[in-house]
Design a protein around this motif. Sequence first.
Motif, PDB file in Angstrom:
ATOM      1  N   ALA A 147      11.417 -57.088 -21.267  1.00  0.00           N
ATOM      2  CA  ALA A 147      12.021 -57.998 -20.302  1.00  0.00           C
ATOM      3  C   ALA A 147      12.173 -57.313 -18.949  1.00  0.00           C
ATOM      4  N   GLY A 148      11.826 -58.043 -17.890  1.00  0.00           N
ATOM      5  CA  GLY A 148      11.860 -57.486 -16.553  1.00  0.00           C
ATOM      6  C   GLY A 148      10.552 -56.870 -16.118  1.00  0.00           C
ATOM      7  N   SER A 176       8.840 -60.129 -13.500  1.00  0.00           N
ATOM      8  CA  SER A 176      10.215 -60.397 -13.928  1.00  0.00           C
ATOM      9  C   SER A 176      10.251 -61.216 -15.208  1.00  0.00           C
ATOM     10  N   LEU A 177       9.500 -60.778 -16.178  1.00  0.00           N
ATOM     11  CA  LEU A 177       9.355 -61.530 -17.418  1.00  0.00           C
ATOM     12  C   LEU A 177      10.670 -61.616 -18.190  1.00  0.00           C
ATOM     13  N   LYS A 178      10.857 -62.757 -18.830  1.00  0.00           N
ATOM     14  CA  LYS A 178      12.041 -63.039 -19.629  1.00  0.00           C
ATOM     15  C   LYS A 178      11.629 -63.315 -21.069  1.00  0.00           C
ATOM     16  N   PRO A 179      12.534 -63.112 -22.029  1.00  0.00           N
ATOM     17  CA  PRO A 179      12.195 -63.419 -23.423  1.00  0.00           C
ATOM     18  C   PRO A 179      11.710 -64.854 -23.616  1.00  0.00           C
ATOM     19  N   VAL A 228       7.664 -61.101 -24.943  1.00  0.00           N
ATOM     20  CA  VAL A 228       8.602 -60.394 -24.080  1.00  0.00           C
ATOM     21  C   VAL A 228       9.822 -60.013 -24.906  1.00  0.00           C
ATOM     22  N   SER A 229      10.073 -58.738 -25.044  1.00  0.00           N
ATOM     23  CA  SER A 229      11.197 -58.254 -25.828  1.00  0.00           C
ATOM     24  C   SER A 229      12.459 -58.210 -24.984  1.00  0.00           C
ATOM     25  N   SER A 230      13.603 -58.448 -25.623  1.00  0.00           N
ATOM     26  CA  SER A 230      14.879 -58.447 -24.921  1.00  0.00           C
ATOM     27  C   SER A 230      15.455 -57.048 -24.829  1.00  0.00           C
TER      28      SER A 230
END
Length: 123
Positions: free
Chosen positions: A14-15, A85-88, A121-123
């Motif tokens: 994430a991010g 800025s990827l999110k789960p 996308v992992s948290s």
Amino acid sequence: QVQLVESGGELVQAGGSLRVSCAVSGRTFGRYTMGWFRQAPGKERDFVAGIGWSTADQYYADSVKGRFTISRDNAKNTVYLQMNSLKPEDTAVYYCAAKFGGVAYARHLYNYWGQGTQVTVSS
């Protein structure tokens, strides 16, 4: 016939950022409108971004505006989706699609589809 092949999907934190690509066959690639869609498990396939033969014609889903950028390289018959800025909640299979005419949001308006590439996308 027109064929689309996606690549570049992978596991990302994430991010982080990731770029997926779609290689398209055919001599008339520059005249197609291209789109990116995504589908999470158990959910519908939704529009993410689109780009016309004029690259000034770009549209994005509200959920990705300001974070994702679609682009195309007609010399390479390739369309890209830069994801920042990827999110789960961005986790999904990402599909490339092509159509004649202008940019559209509905799946049924696109004539050709790739088989998708998995983005997690992992948290």
